[in-house]
Design a protein around this motif. Structure first.
Motif, PDB file in Angstrom:
ATOM      1  N   TYR A   2       0.872  -1.175   0.000  1.00 33.27           N
ATOM      2  CA  TYR A   2       0.000   0.000   0.000  1.00 33.27           C
ATOM      3  C   TYR A   2       0.908   1.224   0.000  1.00 33.27           C
ATOM      4  O   TYR A   2       1.475   1.596   1.018  1.00 33.27           O
ATOM      5  N   ASP A   3       1.048   1.867  -1.155  1.00 31.76           N
ATOM      6  CA  ASP A   3       2.050   2.909  -1.370  1.00 31.76           C
ATOM      7  C   ASP A   3       1.354   4.265  -1.521  1.00 31.76           C
ATOM      8  O   ASP A   3       0.122   4.351  -1.569  1.00 31.76           O
ATOM      9  N   TYR A   4       2.174   5.314  -1.600  1.00 30.51           N
ATOM     10  CA  TYR A   4       1.632   6.640  -1.901  1.00 30.51           C
ATOM     11  C   TYR A   4       2.435   7.266  -3.020  1.00 30.51           C
ATOM     12  O   TYR A   4       3.663   7.354  -2.956  1.00 30.51           O
ATOM     13  N   ASP A   5       1.734   7.687  -4.070  1.00 29.55           N
ATOM     14  CA  ASP A   5       2.329   8.337  -5.230  1.00 29.55           C
ATOM     15  C   ASP A   5       2.227   9.844  -5.014  1.00 29.55           C
ATOM     16  O   ASP A   5       1.205  10.464  -5.316  1.00 29.55           O
ATOM     17  N   ARG A   6       3.292  10.432  -4.463  1.00 31.56           N
ATOM     18  CA  ARG A   6       3.244  11.848  -4.102  1.00 31.56           C
ATOM     19  C   ARG A   6       3.181  12.737  -5.344  1.00 31.56           C
ATOM     20  O   ARG A   6       2.507  13.781  -5.341  1.00 31.56           O
ATOM     21  N   ASP A  60      -3.204   7.540  -3.477  1.00 33.49           N
ATOM     22  CA  ASP A  60      -2.960   6.283  -2.785  1.00 33.49           C
ATOM     23  C   ASP A  60      -2.874   5.178  -3.828  1.00 33.49           C
ATOM     24  O   ASP A  60      -3.588   5.223  -4.841  1.00 33.49           O
ATOM     25  N   ALA A  61      -2.043   4.170  -3.588  1.00 34.84           N
ATOM     26  CA  ALA A  61      -1.881   3.127  -4.601  1.00 34.84           C
ATOM     27  C   ALA A  61      -1.582   1.783  -3.947  1.00 34.84           C
ATOM     28  O   ALA A  61      -0.595   1.651  -3.220  1.00 34.84           O
ATOM     29  N   MET A  62      -2.445   0.815  -4.202  1.00 30.86           N
ATOM     30  CA  MET A  62      -2.124  -0.571  -3.864  1.00 30.86           C
ATOM     31  C   MET A  62      -1.394  -1.167  -5.055  1.00 30.86           C
ATOM     32  O   MET A  62      -1.904  -1.130  -6.185  1.00 30.86           O
ATOM     33  N   ARG A  63      -0.198  -1.709  -4.810  1.00 27.76           N
ATOM     34  CA  ARG A  63       0.641  -2.206  -5.888  1.00 27.76           C
ATOM     35  C   ARG A  63       0.897  -3.707  -5.720  1.00 27.76           C
ATOM     36  O   ARG A  63       1.132  -4.186  -4.600  1.00 27.76           O
ATOM     37  N   PRO A  98      -7.295   9.245  -6.190  1.00 31.60           N
ATOM     38  CA  PRO A  98      -6.756  10.561  -5.815  1.00 31.60           C
ATOM     39  C   PRO A  98      -6.938  10.838  -4.332  1.00 31.60           C
ATOM     40  O   PRO A  98      -8.008  10.627  -3.769  1.00 31.60           O
ATOM     41  N   LEU A  99      -5.870  11.325  -3.694  1.00 29.53           N
ATOM     42  CA  LEU A  99      -5.917  11.656  -2.278  1.00 29.53           C
ATOM     43  C   LEU A  99      -4.730  12.543  -1.939  1.00 29.53           C
ATOM     44  O   LEU A  99      -3.586  12.177  -2.190  1.00 29.53           O
TER      45      LEU A  99
END
Length: 430
Positions: free
Chosen positions: A90-94, A99-102, A118-119
């Motif tokens: 569970y990552d974050y694409d700044r 938010d991104a589940m990879r 989007p968050l």
């Protein structure tokens, strides 16, 4: 005056929030055929111990353990889950504020798919900091702003989602959500600690199977739910902001609650079962630790203190202690590795000359050995035995800072991370 009692507001009864509007992106990689599973925070038995038969190498030489792959990740401390040849993060694409589940290949670290939405999350010692829970069919994760998503494990397609703040009145914890969901008997177990304390959600349908009230209004912490079996009853322990609840895993009813243990600032470490009805609670910010005995007489439960330690004796600023072969292993706030018995007696420490940060960095046990990261990214191996501190190997495996993410270990492949890098090490004996 509404809100003056600091109790969570009860959301309007207008049904759950609409599913997240996300985007599924396919990568170029495919799942690997590598064996092994570390499918949830603290591993298959939820105890921080790897029990597969793989012999782990500690004869690293000057080069250290081989690096199988290393990738850039978003700022944070989210650990990996491993299942069916894949790594789930569970990552974050700044850059894109998502938010991104990879899903990544365990063999190469390349991306198989990602589901993102989007968050906006401001930097605050990183953003993402939870570990997904994975089964053969589903992956469930809790994001920094208290969104829960369930995806199809193989495809990444959204199955259902919850907004804990909107749906259950959850108060976002300082430094964002740190609770890691678990999945048992086809149900995701989540503790919103808002209008409802705890939920069991059917992973296939998203239907709420049971919900636990929150009569004391205690709020969400960074602590994860811990199962305990006592006299044949499976109990979910949750250390909320004001104390500890024991919830019946069968129907969500409250079996007991106590304010005997609470952490005023950032409760993080998960309760550790260290014997029949005996549970270790540990915290940071000078909270120290408490060994609690839970007794059951008929249908009644009672809690009592076995021992309470100040932080200088035993505590846990962030990483959860590990109970193995009758002893507790952890790093107390002043940095020493400690072995403690279930009655709270300190058996040994690594000494003031051998420190491992402040207890923010993680450790696990595998092949009867204790693997400990320090704040500089140095991985140290010691024997997990009560006879004394015996160091076997040490090498710098990460070169950044804030090496706080939980370690995952499956069939000799160990995944570690710092603030912005995730690395897979080959720990197998050749």
């Amino acid at each position: 005056v509404p809100g003056a009692d600091d109790r969570p507001a009860v959301p309007a009864d207008d049904g759950p929030s609409a599913p997240l509007t996300g985007e599924l992106t396919k990568g170029t990689a495919a799942p690997s055929t590598l064996p092994g599973s570390w499918p949830v925070f603290r591993g298959p038995a939820l105890d921080g111990v790897n029990r597969d038969a793989t012999e782990l190498n500690v004869d690293w030489g000057d080069d250290g353990p081989p690096v199988l792959w290393s990738i850039d990740v978003g700022e944070g401390h989210a650990g990996a889950a491993i299942h069916e040849g894949c790594v789930y993060l569970y990552d974050y694409d700044r850059e894109n504020a998502r938010d991104a589940m990879r899903a990544l290949s365990l063999e190469t670290g390349e991306e198989i798919w990602r589901y993102s939405y989007p968050l906006k999350v401001k930097r605050n010692h990183g953003m993402s900091r939870t570990v997904p829970a994975v089964t053969d069919d589903h992956v469930v994760g809790l994001g920094p702003k208290c969104h829960v998503i369930c995806l199809e494990r193989e495809t990444g397609e959204l199955v259902w989602s919850l907004d804990l703040i909107k749906d259950f009145g959850t108060t976002e914890p300082p430094w964002y959500a740190g609770q890691c969901p678990i999945i048992e008997d086809g149900k995701a177990i989540i503790a919103p600690s808002g209008s409802d304390l705890m939920l069991a959600v059917d992973v296939t349908t998203g239907d709420i199977v049971w919900r636990t009230p929150n009569p004391r209004g205690w709020k969400m912490t960074h602590v994860s739910v811990a199962p305990l079996v006592l006299d044949g009853v499976r109990i979910y322990l949750y250390a909320a902001s004001g104390g500890v609840y024991g919830v019946n895993a069968a129907d969500g009813s409250i079996l007991f609650s106590t304010d005997m243990w609470k952490v005023k600032i950032a409760a993080i470490a998960t309760p550790v079962v260290i014997g029949p009805g005996r549970v270790l609670f540990a915290g940071g910010y000078n909270s120290g630790s408490l060994i609690m005995q839970i007794d059951k007489t008929g249908d009644d439960y009672a809690t009592r203190t076995i021992v309470r330690h100040k932080a200088k004796i035993f505590g846990a600023d962030q990483a959860t202690p590990v109970f193995y072969d009758g002893y507790v292993y952890g790093v107390r706030p002043r940095g020493e590795l400690v072995c403690m018995d279930p009655d709270g007696a300190i058996v040994w420490t690594s000494g003031t000359e051998r420190r491992f940060g402040q207890g923010y960095e993680p450790w696990i046990i595998g092949d009867g050995k204790l693997f400990v990261l320090d704040k500089h990214g140095v991985l140290t191996v010691a024997t997990a035995m009560p006879r004394g501190y015996e160091e076997l190997a040490s090498h710098e495996v990460l070169h950044g800072h804030d090496c706080w993410g939980p370690i995952a270990l499956a069939e000799g492949r160990m995944i570690v991370r710092d603030l912005v890098t995730m690395t897979c090490l080959d720990m197998r004996t050749r």
